[in-house]
Design a protein around this motif. Sequence first.
Motif, PDB file in Angstrom:
ATOM      1  N   VAL A  38       0.839  -1.196   0.000  1.00 44.26           N
ATOM      2  CA  VAL A  38       0.000   0.000   0.000  1.00 44.26           C
ATOM      3  C   VAL A  38       0.878   1.250   0.000  1.00 44.26           C
ATOM      4  N   PRO A  39       0.661   2.158  -0.947  1.00 44.55           N
ATOM      5  CA  PRO A  39       1.481   3.378  -1.006  1.00 44.55           C
ATOM      6  C   PRO A  39       1.083   4.360   0.088  1.00 44.55           C
ATOM      7  N   ALA A  40       1.922   5.359   0.284  1.00 44.00           N
ATOM      8  CA  ALA A  40       1.564   6.447   1.189  1.00 44.00           C
ATOM      9  C   ALA A  40       0.327   7.164   0.646  1.00 44.00           C
ATOM     10  N   ILE A  41      -0.614   7.444   1.509  1.00 41.85           N
ATOM     11  CA  ILE A  41      -1.884   8.047   1.104  1.00 41.85           C
ATOM     12  C   ILE A  41      -1.946   9.474   1.633  1.00 41.85           C
ATOM     13  N   ALA A  42      -2.225  10.408   0.738  1.00 35.51           N
ATOM     14  CA  ALA A  42      -2.296  11.813   1.119  1.00 35.51           C
ATOM     15  C   ALA A  42      -3.385  12.040   2.161  1.00 35.51           C
ATOM     16  N   ALA A  43      -3.126  12.938   3.078  1.00 31.61           N
ATOM     17  CA  ALA A  43      -4.069  13.198   4.170  1.00 31.61           C
ATOM     18  C   ALA A  43      -5.444  13.598   3.646  1.00 31.61           C
ATOM     19  N   GLU A  44      -5.493  14.342   2.546  1.00 35.67           N
ATOM     20  CA  GLU A  44      -6.781  14.802   2.031  1.00 35.67           C
ATOM     21  C   GLU A  44      -7.652  13.656   1.522  1.00 35.67           C
ATOM     22  N   SER A  45      -7.048  12.503   1.222  1.00 32.99           N
ATOM     23  CA  SER A  45      -7.860  11.340   0.836  1.00 32.99           C
ATOM     24  C   SER A  45      -8.737  10.873   1.993  1.00 32.99           C
ATOM     25  N   VAL A 192     -19.967  -7.947 -16.108  1.00 29.51           N
ATOM     26  CA  VAL A 192     -18.819  -8.631 -15.518  1.00 29.51           C
ATOM     27  C   VAL A 192     -18.448  -7.929 -14.223  1.00 29.51           C
ATOM     28  N   LEU A 193     -18.222  -8.701 -13.172  1.00 28.35           N
ATOM     29  CA  LEU A 193     -17.799  -8.171 -11.878  1.00 28.35           C
ATOM     30  C   LEU A 193     -16.346  -8.528 -11.634  1.00 28.35           C
ATOM     31  N   ARG A 194     -15.551  -7.537 -11.243  1.00 29.69           N
ATOM     32  CA  ARG A 194     -14.136  -7.760 -10.930  1.00 29.69           C
ATOM     33  C   ARG A 194     -13.846  -7.236  -9.524  1.00 29.69           C
ATOM     34  N   SER A 195     -12.913  -7.885  -8.841  1.00 28.38           N
ATOM     35  CA  SER A 195     -12.588  -7.528  -7.469  1.00 28.38           C
ATOM     36  C   SER A 195     -11.100  -7.269  -7.317  1.00 28.38           C
ATOM     37  N   VAL A 196     -10.750  -6.222  -6.569  1.00 25.77           N
ATOM     38  CA  VAL A 196      -9.354  -5.945  -6.248  1.00 25.77           C
ATOM     39  C   VAL A 196      -8.915  -6.753  -5.027  1.00 25.77           C
ATOM     40  N   GLY A 197      -9.862  -7.203  -4.227  1.00 27.48           N
ATOM     41  CA  GLY A 197      -9.530  -7.812  -2.944  1.00 27.48           C
ATOM     42  C   GLY A 197      -8.711  -9.074  -3.007  1.00 27.48           C
ATOM     43  N   LEU A 202      -5.998  -7.424  -0.921  1.00 25.95           N
ATOM     44  CA  LEU A 202      -6.448  -6.196  -0.256  1.00 25.95           C
ATOM     45  C   LEU A 202      -7.952  -6.262   0.005  1.00 25.95           C
ATOM     46  N   ALA A 203      -8.389  -7.333   0.654  1.00 26.64           N
ATOM     47  CA  ALA A 203      -9.823  -7.501   0.890  1.00 26.64           C
ATOM     48  C   ALA A 203     -10.404  -6.354   1.711  1.00 26.64           C
ATOM     49  N   GLY A 204      -9.628  -5.818   2.652  1.00 28.08           N
ATOM     50  CA  GLY A 204     -10.117  -4.741   3.489  1.00 28.08           C
ATOM     51  C   GLY A 204     -10.306  -3.431   2.752  1.00 28.08           C
ATOM     52  N   LEU A 205      -9.777  -3.324   1.531  1.00 26.28           N
ATOM     53  CA  LEU A 205      -9.948  -2.107   0.735  1.00 26.28           C
ATOM     54  C   LEU A 205     -11.390  -1.958   0.263  1.00 26.28           C
ATOM     55  N   ARG A 206     -12.084  -3.089   0.095  1.00 24.42           N
ATOM     56  CA  ARG A 206     -13.464  -3.114  -0.383  1.00 24.42           C
ATOM     57  C   ARG A 206     -13.593  -2.326  -1.681  1.00 24.42           C
ATOM     58  N   VAL A 236      -5.211   3.813  -3.719  1.00 26.57           N
ATOM     59  CA  VAL A 236      -4.529   2.517  -3.790  1.00 26.57           C
ATOM     60  C   VAL A 236      -4.907   1.792  -5.076  1.00 26.57           C
ATOM     61  N   GLY A 237      -6.194   1.813  -5.425  1.00 25.77           N
ATOM     62  CA  GLY A 237      -6.648   1.100  -6.610  1.00 25.77           C
ATOM     63  C   GLY A 237      -6.015   1.620  -7.886  1.00 25.77           C
TER      64      GLY A 237
END
Length: 336
Positions: A38-45, A192-197, A202-206, A236-237
Amino acid sequence: MPPISHGGDLDDARRLFPDAPTPWIDLSTGISPFAYPVPAIAAESWTRLPEAGDLAALCRAAASAYGAEAGEIVAGSGTQPLMAAVLRLLPPSRAAILGPTYAEHERLCCQAGHRVQHVTMPDQLGEDACIAIVVNPNNPTGTLVARTDLLALGRQMARRDGLLIVDEAFMDSLGDAGQSLGGHVDNGAIVVLRSVGKFYGLAGLRLSFALAARPVAEKLAAAVGPWPVSGPAIAVGRQALADIDWQSEQRARLHEAGRRMDDLLAERGLEPKGVGPLFRTLRGQSVPALFESLGCAGIWTRRFAFDPPLLRLGLPSGEMGWRRLREALSGFSFKS
């Protein structure tokens, strides 16, 4: 239908096996043990609502990854909400589900007012149903329905104003050989349904996506409403979906882990009856006893109430997990 028990429920594991050694080795989920960094995530996100432009950029990354057009992509916070929204676009009708498979789809069909028919062969899906649902590759059997067969079914559903829904949650692990329908949704009768989890661990990303023809995608986007995913999930996605090198390395890691699992099971005379990119499924009269034995050893696996002789094992995440699984299996005599 009441809520369904799924993998990853370690509270249940601790309740059933209070004296098991810890930490628990969770092999119950079918989620990759190798998570995307997981990359660093900007505070504004975290502090601002997601901007429309950020969501559009995420959908463009998903379109590129899945071989679709940007206007054919709808993002959502997991496959379940997207599936529920798709099913609510349709008037109550008959839904045929190719099984045995992921039980949540049946529950969502019933909530949307559809009558569910279970079938065991792909050619039974188009007999008299207006909705056909296929998990491809399937969970927990690992079977893969050929793209040509699904496209023919999609044309058949189009002629009756029906819909083919294909859940490709495990497709990323197969790469180009996976036979995805992501680039074939333009006839209006295929979603079609696709999942990143799962593939990205990264299941917790939902974070998931629905791919559909533009008119269907527009209705679906309106149904899920604004801000369908969080700002951190978008950040992240976008990076994960565009990281081609990591995806290639991940497939190699999963292939090696699957080969190692096959070797370990073969040492005990165990032959999987279901093989998926992220799991192996056993079938036999000893499955309940094996579930208990592994649970007492602090290893949580996935059993299925609708088919008690089935037991699914995910891939361990590290050497400690492999060692404890080997030790737990070493003293067990399995009967098929």
